[in-house]
Enzyme design. Structure first.
Site, PDB file in Angstrom:
ATOM      1  N   HIS A  61       1.007  -1.033   0.019  1.00 51.74           N
ATOM      2  CA  HIS A  61       0.192   0.008  -0.046  1.00 51.74           C
ATOM      3  C   HIS A  61       0.771   1.306   0.029  1.00 51.74           C
ATOM      4  O   HIS A  61       1.783   1.568   0.815  1.00 51.74           O
ATOM      5  CB  HIS A  61      -1.049   0.120   1.381  1.00 51.74           C
ATOM      6  CG  HIS A  61      -2.241  -0.771   1.016  1.00 51.74           C
ATOM      7  ND1 HIS A  61      -2.038  -2.008   1.364  1.00 51.74           N
ATOM      8  CD2 HIS A  61      -3.437  -0.398   0.968  1.00 51.74           C
ATOM      9  CE1 HIS A  61      -3.265  -2.685   1.071  1.00 51.74           C
ATOM     10  NE2 HIS A  61      -4.022  -1.503   1.139  1.00 51.74           N
ATOM     11  N   ASN A 117      11.406  -2.727   6.295  1.00 51.10           N
ATOM     12  CA  ASN A 117      11.338  -2.316   7.932  1.00 51.10           C
ATOM     13  C   ASN A 117       9.972  -1.699   8.054  1.00 51.10           C
ATOM     14  O   ASN A 117       9.831  -0.347   8.119  1.00 51.10           O
ATOM     15  CB  ASN A 117      12.257  -1.527   8.264  1.00 51.10           C
ATOM     16  CG  ASN A 117      12.770  -1.224   9.674  1.00 51.10           C
ATOM     17  OD1 ASN A 117      11.750  -1.783  10.515  1.00 51.10           O
ATOM     18  ND2 ASN A 117      13.542  -0.459   9.778  1.00 51.10           N
TER      19      ASN A 117
END
Length: 315
Positions: free
Chosen positions: A110, A147
């Site tokens: 996203h 991350n």
């Protein structure tokens, strides 16, 4: 069938009527490369609480612009109803044909986070907004090892710990760096060679006092992850832009705080004007620290609620 007329999109006056935050400006060649959007004279695709500009040559967005209102956030169930935007030609969007292709060992990343736009006066409004983040126009291939925690929590951190209690509104701009030298996916999709972005950027715009806008920028890389998993073809030419020592840090799948100028240099975008808080030419790798349960009592309420802090974030 979606009712696109209800998709109001990004608002420039969202933070404060006296502090407009413009959309990023594209270069002429980027503007000419925008995928046509039915009903949109400027070829911007508007959704609920966010908008984006899609590159027709790459099938990924140049940028995604989202408004976030923490006061109106609602908890709703996740739908995962991924689909193509019917206002845009299917040939300008990558769908399941990419994410189910051989060696497609990556997530549908996203750009506008579901939780970011998941707000409204009612739960129904928040659910509808969250659902619009599952258009493929809002997705870019990302390795799962990225991350994500710091990357995903940056907006919430700034929203809940740095904005004053009576002004919990921010605007966030995100996207991949669409570089001509991006590596090529090892699998052709629909008979086409496809370049995968290796860098992602995020710019957060907010106000502390309702008198001035501030902005901070971040970069994250995934080139090493793509190459280690042999998802992209081996390098055949030396990449002039990213081979400089200045940008090598962003290959390691960590999140860095950087100058806005660095992001503009890489993306060729002109980002909305605001006061730059971070003004160091050296990128700073961000470190996420869990807040000890006992220490939470001595921390600001918002940090205690979130359970973490980013001690080296400059805002």
């Amino acid at each position: 069938m979606a009712n696109f007329k209800n998709y109001g999109g990004y608002s420039t006056s969202f933070i404060h009527s006296a502090l407009p935050v413009s959309l990023p400006l594209l270069q002429a060649e980027q503007q000419a490369d925008l995928a046509p959007v039915e009903g949109s004279p400027n070829n911007l695709a508007h959704y609920i609480n966010y908008s984006l500009a899609l590159s027709q040559s790459r099938g990924f967005p140049y940028f995604v612009a989202a408004n976030i209102d923490g006061r109106l956030f609602k908890k709703v169930s996740r739908t995962d109803n991924w689909r193509k935007d019917s206002r845009i030609s299917a040939v300008h969007q990558w769908g399941e044909e990419l994410y189910k292709a051989r060696k497609s060992d990556f997530d549908k990343g996203h750009m506008a986070k579901r939780e970011d736009v998941q707000w409204g006066q009612t739960v129904l409004e928040a659910r509808a907004a969250a659902d619009t983040t599952f258009y493929f126009t809002n997705a870019v291939p990302q390795r799962a090892e990225l991350n994500q925690q710091i990357w995903a929590d940056l907006e919430n951190y700034i929203l809940h710990t740095e904005s004053v209690p009576n002004n919990l509104r921010i605007s966030v701009f995100t996207g991949p760096v669409l570089c001509p030298s991006d590596p090529v996916f090892v699998t052709k999709v629909l008979g086409k060679a496809l370049q995968l972005p290796t860098l992602f950027w995020k710019v957060v715009v907010f106000t502390k006092d309702e008198e001035k806008l501030y902005r901070v920028g971040f970069l994250m890389g995934q080139e090493q992850l793509l190459r280690k998993a042999k998802i992209v073809k081996p390098k055949t030419v030396k990449i002039k832009v990213l081979a400089t020592e200045r940008f090598m840090e962003f290959e390691d799948a960590e999140t860095y705080q950087v100058n806005i100028g660095t992001i503009e240099e890489l993306t060729k975008l002109i980002l909305p004007a605001a006061q730059d808080i971070y003004q160091d030419d050296r990128p700073t790798k961000l470190v996420l620290e869990e807040v000890d349960l006992n220490a939470r009592l001595a921390t600001p309420e918002a940090i205690a609620e979130l359970g973490y802090r980013i001690p080296n974030l400059v805002i």
